[in-house]
Design a protein around this motif. Structure first.
Motif, short mmCIF file in Angstrom:
data_model
loop_
_atom_site.label_atom_id
_atom_site.label_comp_id
_atom_site.label_asym_id
_atom_site.label_seq_id
_atom_site.Cartn_x
_atom_site.Cartn_y
_atom_site.Cartn_z
N ARG A 133 37.18 24.76 -52.64
CA ARG A 133 35.98 24.97 -53.45
C ARG A 133 36.12 26.01 -54.55
O ARG A 133 35.14 26.35 -55.21
N ASP A 134 37.32 26.52 -54.78
CA ASP A 134 37.50 27.45 -55.90
C ASP A 134 38.91 27.29 -56.47
O ASP A 134 39.61 28.27 -56.72
N SER A 162 28.95 25.77 -43.81
CA SER A 162 29.14 26.42 -45.10
C SER A 162 28.32 27.70 -45.10
O SER A 162 27.23 27.74 -44.57
N THR A 164 27.50 29.32 -47.98
CA THR A 164 26.92 29.54 -49.29
C THR A 164 25.42 29.75 -49.17
O THR A 164 24.71 28.94 -48.55
N PRO A 169 25.08 28.96 -56.11
CA PRO A 169 26.29 28.15 -56.04
C PRO A 169 27.52 29.03 -56.19
O PRO A 169 27.62 29.84 -57.10
N GLY A 171 31.56 29.69 -56.76
CA GLY A 171 32.66 29.07 -57.47
C GLY A 171 32.88 29.74 -58.80
O GLY A 171 32.24 30.74 -59.14
N MET A 176 33.93 24.42 -62.01
CA MET A 176 33.05 24.05 -60.90
C MET A 176 32.48 22.64 -61.09
O MET A 176 31.95 22.30 -62.15
N GLU A 179 28.42 18.74 -58.54
CA GLU A 179 27.68 18.88 -57.29
C GLU A 179 27.56 20.33 -56.84
O GLU A 179 26.60 20.70 -56.15
N ARG A 180 28.51 21.17 -57.22
CA ARG A 180 28.40 22.59 -56.88
C ARG A 180 27.32 23.26 -57.72
O ARG A 180 26.60 24.14 -57.23
N GLU A 183 24.13 22.93 -56.18
CA GLU A 183 24.04 23.66 -54.91
C GLU A 183 24.29 22.77 -53.69
O GLU A 183 23.82 23.05 -52.59
N GLY A 186 29.60 19.87 -51.34
CA GLY A 186 30.82 19.31 -51.87
C GLY A 186 31.80 18.94 -50.77
O GLY A 186 31.61 19.26 -49.59
N THR A 190 35.33 17.44 -54.60
CA THR A 190 34.95 18.63 -55.37
C THR A 190 36.20 19.41 -55.77
O THR A 190 36.32 19.87 -56.90
#
Length: 390
Positions: A133-134, A162, A164, A169, A171, A176, A179-180, A183, A186, A190
């Motif tokens: 995710r990053d 998750s 988060t 969001p 990332g 990003m 979808e991220r 919020e 993913g 993603t």
């Protein structure tokens, strides 16, 4: 800025902090020594901050600790606490982040190699239900062997959970997925969108909608990633094969269902793309000669492989010793550009010259003799007039 612990501190009686090599919002990264055998290790020392940040830190430790070893994912050795602070001990990676001087539009074979290795690391994680995710240049290390390795799973999630927070969001805005921004949690697709942003930057010098500049353009990036189609990489730069362009655009699809559906699929497409015409020769990921019937990819003559590898190594050494703005680094890159041209990869050479001229103008000035000579050399190659050897 004051460090969480001074240099020389020993964690759990085993890991001695040497010097701080980086710092983010939630943690410091230290070079350290394992006193049991003297091995160099990396220690991520998490800050004493909010309960949510502490949960994120514990989550990273759990995620990385559960992953089996993989050559393209950073290996975890240990974890523990130092007072109220959590720490994570990882393998020491000798090399540089992909974000530090490596995005000067490298040759296509290197783009293929790094992206394939990143995908191998992602596929390893995705098979175990872990999503990074990053994915971005700063979270990819390039080793001394010129291999790519995924690091920093600070906002990773699993299929089960998750951390988060609602309305925030997590990332890096320039990379990003849509979808991220909405919020949503993913999934593996993603990560593939972010890989598309990274690949776009390798090919063009910038992510598809430009770099993040803090609050000044966050809203613009939000709208661009959600609604604006990216300009295809090949629209602005020569030497990018159509199949490469198409793969990047597929990775950047707004709807996850329209993207490649697995990292393994991306690996397969990369393997089909970066091959040359029948009888032509390229440098593969291991620096060996390889042939294939795909006609639209730059290739080089077999006798130039060693020279190109040596010139590549000279550029990396100049970057390490002098930095990207030193005249000796620019000269090493100019030598590499000339060798690329003489190898037969004219499109690749013109790309290298285009970028190098901009850097010469910035460092030396537009009318400096070095800059003017480089412009003249680039023009000769463009006109298919081979300049005399230096």
């Amino acid at each position: 800025m004051t460090s969480l612990r001074p240099a020389g501190t020993t964690l759990a009686g085993t890991y001695q902090l040497d010097h701080k090599v980086g710092e983010g919002g939630q943690a410091e990264l230290w070079a350290a020594r394992d006193l049991r055998g003297g091995d160099r290790v990396a220690v991520k020392l998490f800050k004493e901050i909010s309960p949510r940040a502490a949960r994120l830190a514990a989550r990273e430790i759990s995620i990385l600790g559960d992953l089996p070893p993989n050559p393209y994912v950073v290996a975890v050795r240990d974890h523990g606490t130092e007072g109220v602070l959590l720490f994570l001990v990882m393998e020491w990676i000798e090399g540089r982040p992909l974000s530090s001087g490596s995005l000067h539009r490298p040759r296509l074979q290197r783009v293929q190699q790094w992206c394939e290795q990143i995908c191998l690391g992602l596929a390893h994680c995705h098979r175990r239900g872990v999503f990074h995710r990053d994915v971005k240049p700063a979270n990819v290390m390039i080793t001394e062997a010129d291999d790519a390795k995924l690091v920093d799973f600070g906002i990773a999630r699993t299929l089960q959970s998750s951390l988060t927070a609602p309305g925030v969001p997590a990332g890096s805005p320039a990379y990003m997925a849509p979808e991220r921004w909405l919020e949503r949690g993913g999934d593996h697709r993603t990560d593939l969108y972010s890989l598309g942003c990274l690949m776009y930057e390798l090919l063009t010098g910038e992510p598809p909608f430009g770099p993040w500049m803090g609050n000044a353009n966050t809203d613009q990036l939000h709208n661009d990633h959600l609604y604006r189609p990216p300009v295809p990489p090949a629209a602005g730069f020569s030497g990018i094969p159509e199949a490469v362009d198409r793969l990047v655009m597929d990775l950047l699809a707004k709807d996850p269902r329209d993207r490649p559906q697995s990292a393994d699929e991306v690996i397969a497409r990369l393997g089909e793309i970066v091959r040359s015409a029948a009888g032509a020769t390229i440098i593969d990921a291991e620096g060996r000669a390889a042939t294939s019937p795909v006609p639209d990819v730059p290739h080089v003559e077999p006798g130039s492989l060693g020279e190109l590898r040596n010139a590549d190594a000279a550029v990396r050494e100049a970057l390490r010793r002098h930095g990207e703005n030193h005249i000796l680094t620019l000269e090493a890159r100019a030598d590499l550009a000339e060798r690329i041209a003489r190898s037969g990869d004219l499109d690749g050479a013109l790309r290298a010259y285009d970028e190098l001229i901009v850097d010469y103008q910035r460092v030396c000035g537009t009318y400096d003799p070095h800059t003017q000579q480089l412009i003249e050399t680039r023009m000769m190659w463009m006109l298919r007039k081979v300049p005399p050897p230096k």
